[in-house]
Design a protein around this motif. Structure first.
Motif, PDB file in Angstrom:
ATOM      1  N   THR A   1       0.820  -1.045  -0.378  1.00 13.53           N
ATOM      2  CA  THR A   1      -0.101   0.228   0.230  1.00 13.53           C
ATOM      3  C   THR A   1       0.911   1.209   0.430  1.00 13.53           C
ATOM      4  O   THR A   1       2.085   1.161   0.173  1.00 13.53           O
ATOM      5  CB  THR A   1      -1.034  -0.183   1.275  1.00 13.53           C
ATOM      6  OG1 THR A   1       0.177  -0.242   2.112  1.00 13.53           O
ATOM      7  CG2 THR A   1      -2.256  -2.005   1.070  1.00 13.53           C
ATOM      8  N   GLU A   2       0.619   1.918  -0.259  1.00 14.52           N
ATOM      9  CA  GLU A   2       1.027   4.370  -0.357  1.00 14.52           C
ATOM     10  C   GLU A   2       0.373   3.953   0.194  1.00 14.52           C
ATOM     11  O   GLU A   2      -0.855   5.049   0.301  1.00 14.52           O
ATOM     12  CB  GLU A   2       1.619   4.190  -1.458  1.00 14.52           C
ATOM     13  CG  GLU A   2       2.397   5.529  -1.873  1.00 14.52           C
ATOM     14  CD  GLU A   2       3.723   4.788  -1.233  1.00 14.52           C
ATOM     15  OE1 GLU A   2       3.790   6.237  -0.730  1.00 14.52           O
ATOM     16  OE2 GLU A   2       3.791   4.209  -1.805  1.00 14.52           O
ATOM     17  N   PRO A   3       0.806   5.093   2.015  1.00 15.51           N
ATOM     18  CA  PRO A   3       2.211   5.012   2.142  1.00 15.51           C
ATOM     19  C   PRO A   3       1.875   3.468   2.652  1.00 15.51           C
ATOM     20  O   PRO A   3       0.786   3.346   2.686  1.00 15.51           O
ATOM     21  CB  PRO A   3       2.149   5.774   3.819  1.00 15.51           C
ATOM     22  CG  PRO A   3       0.894   5.972   3.234  1.00 15.51           C
ATOM     23  CD  PRO A   3      -0.183   6.340   2.231  1.00 15.51           C
TER      24      PRO A   3
ATOM     25  N   ASP B   1       1.717   2.573   6.039  1.00 13.44           N
ATOM     26  CA  ASP B   1       1.376   1.485   6.856  1.00 13.44           C
ATOM     27  C   ASP B   1      -0.405   1.889   6.525  1.00 13.44           C
ATOM     28  O   ASP B   1      -1.261   1.664   7.604  1.00 13.44           O
ATOM     29  CB  ASP B   1       1.749   2.809   8.336  1.00 13.44           C
ATOM     30  CG  ASP B   1       1.255   4.439   7.652  1.00 13.44           C
ATOM     31  OD1 ASP B   1       0.886   4.986   6.483  1.00 13.44           O
ATOM     32  OD2 ASP B   1       1.534   5.368   9.161  1.00 13.44           O
ATOM     33  N   ALA B   2      -0.737   2.107   5.723  1.00 15.18           N
ATOM     34  CA  ALA B   2      -2.214   2.495   4.915  1.00 15.18           C
ATOM     35  C   ALA B   2      -2.575   1.105   5.468  1.00 15.18           C
ATOM     36  O   ALA B   2      -4.584   1.035   4.886  1.00 15.18           O
ATOM     37  CB  ALA B   2      -2.169   3.056   3.748  1.00 15.18           C
TER      38      ALA B   2
ATOM     39  N   ASP C   1      -5.432   0.375   7.113  1.00 13.71           N
ATOM     40  CA  ASP C   1      -6.784   1.066   7.327  1.00 13.71           C
ATOM     41  C   ASP C   1      -7.844   0.520   6.618  1.00 13.71           C
ATOM     42  O   ASP C   1      -9.209   1.198   6.223  1.00 13.71           O
ATOM     43  CB  ASP C   1      -6.540   2.288   6.050  1.00 13.71           C
ATOM     44  CG  ASP C   1      -5.706   3.365   6.990  1.00 13.71           C
ATOM     45  OD1 ASP C   1      -5.357   3.255   7.993  1.00 13.71           O
ATOM     46  OD2 ASP C   1      -5.436   4.124   5.642  1.00 13.71           O
ATOM     47  N   TYR C   2      -7.424  -0.422   6.444  1.00 14.55           N
ATOM     48  CA  TYR C   2      -8.953  -1.920   5.521  1.00 14.55           C
ATOM     49  C   TYR C   2      -8.899  -2.464   6.468  1.00 14.55           C
ATOM     50  O   TYR C   2     -10.348  -3.724   5.862  1.00 14.55           O
ATOM     51  CB  TYR C   2      -8.532  -2.096   4.384  1.00 14.55           C
ATOM     52  CG  TYR C   2      -7.472  -1.451   3.622  1.00 14.55           C
ATOM     53  CD1 TYR C   2      -8.148  -0.418   2.723  1.00 14.55           C
ATOM     54  CD2 TYR C   2      -5.942  -1.281   3.003  1.00 14.55           C
ATOM     55  CE1 TYR C   2      -7.477   1.092   2.208  1.00 14.55           C
ATOM     56  CE2 TYR C   2      -5.859  -0.055   2.343  1.00 14.55           C
ATOM     57  CZ  TYR C   2      -5.854   0.547   1.811  1.00 14.55           C
ATOM     58  OH  TYR C   2      -5.706   1.934   1.451  1.00 14.55           O
TER      59      TYR C   2
ATOM     60  N   LEU D   1     -11.331  -1.058  -0.877  1.00 15.46           N
ATOM     61  CA  LEU D   1     -11.044   0.528  -1.412  1.00 15.46           C
ATOM     62  C   LEU D   1     -11.453   1.241  -1.572  1.00 15.46           C
ATOM     63  O   LEU D   1     -12.305   1.275  -1.898  1.00 15.46           O
ATOM     64  CB  LEU D   1      -9.773  -0.564  -2.588  1.00 15.46           C
ATOM     65  CG  LEU D   1      -8.900  -1.089  -2.177  1.00 15.46           C
ATOM     66  CD1 LEU D   1      -8.762  -1.398  -3.805  1.00 15.46           C
ATOM     67  CD2 LEU D   1      -7.889  -1.297  -1.728  1.00 15.46           C
TER      68      LEU D   1
END
Length: 190
Positions: free
Chosen positions: A27-29, A31-32, A35-36, A87
């Protein structure tokens, strides 16, 4: 839009004795990846990130479901996925997920088929579209507005503006190298 699993990371080696693992996030960044929501393993198990920290180009992650080093070691080299629906939609018309591009038809300005996108690699100089024609070997096309002026994910196609001769076949003279000129390989353009 399909809801097939999207690869967002790969587990590396166990880290320490408390069940942490190293994770290469895609993922970008990076650490994202947190988030999912829960991440899925190929065997269907789901893992919830309890905490994570950056260590170089990797993350050190503690999953709630993994209690010790022995359990962490069983995750080595396992892919971490999320459903495509997790996403967020791209913020603008010029942003695309690679997964949404793969499988799109590639046509020229007149609508003639060129091939199908099979991958979207980046070898350091920007995204490329790997295109597989109906016959012959696949080739790469820079994923820039100059080469790909139209991307229509909903219609399932992209329009490519190829320079003259980009797909021309090399036709050696008969007998020049013993090859049958009707079966020569295509050139890969730059």
């Amino acid at each position: 839009m399909s809801d097939e699993p999207i690869l967002v990371g790969r587990v590396g080696a166990a880290h320490g004795i408390r069940g942490e693992v190293r994770v290469k996030a895609f993922t970008e960044p990076m650490d994202a990846i947190g988030d999912y929501g829960p991440l899925s393993l190929p065997d269907g198990r789901r893992l919830t990130i309890e905490r994570m920290r950056t260590q170089g180009d990797m993350l050190v992650v503690k999953f709630r479901e993994i209690a010790d080093r022995n359990a962490a070691e069983t995750l080595t080299n396992r892919d971490l996925t999320i459903p495509r629906s997790a996403l967020p939609e791209p913020e603008d018309e010029e942003t695309f997920y690679h997964t949404d591009l793969i499988g799109l038809d590639v046509v020229d300005a007149a609508g003639a088929s060129i091939g199908t996108i099979v991958a979207v690699p980046d070898y350091g100089a920007g995204d490329l579209l790997e295109i597989r024609p109906a016959a012959g070997t696949s080739f790469y096309l820079p994923f820039t507005r100059a080469f790909v002026p139209v991307v229509d994910v909903k219609a399932g196609r992209v329009v490519a503006d190829l320079p003259e001769g980009f797909l021309a076949e090399a036709k050696p003279e008969a007998g020049e190298d013993g090859a049958d000129p009707s079966t020569s390989e295509g050139e890969r353009g730059a």
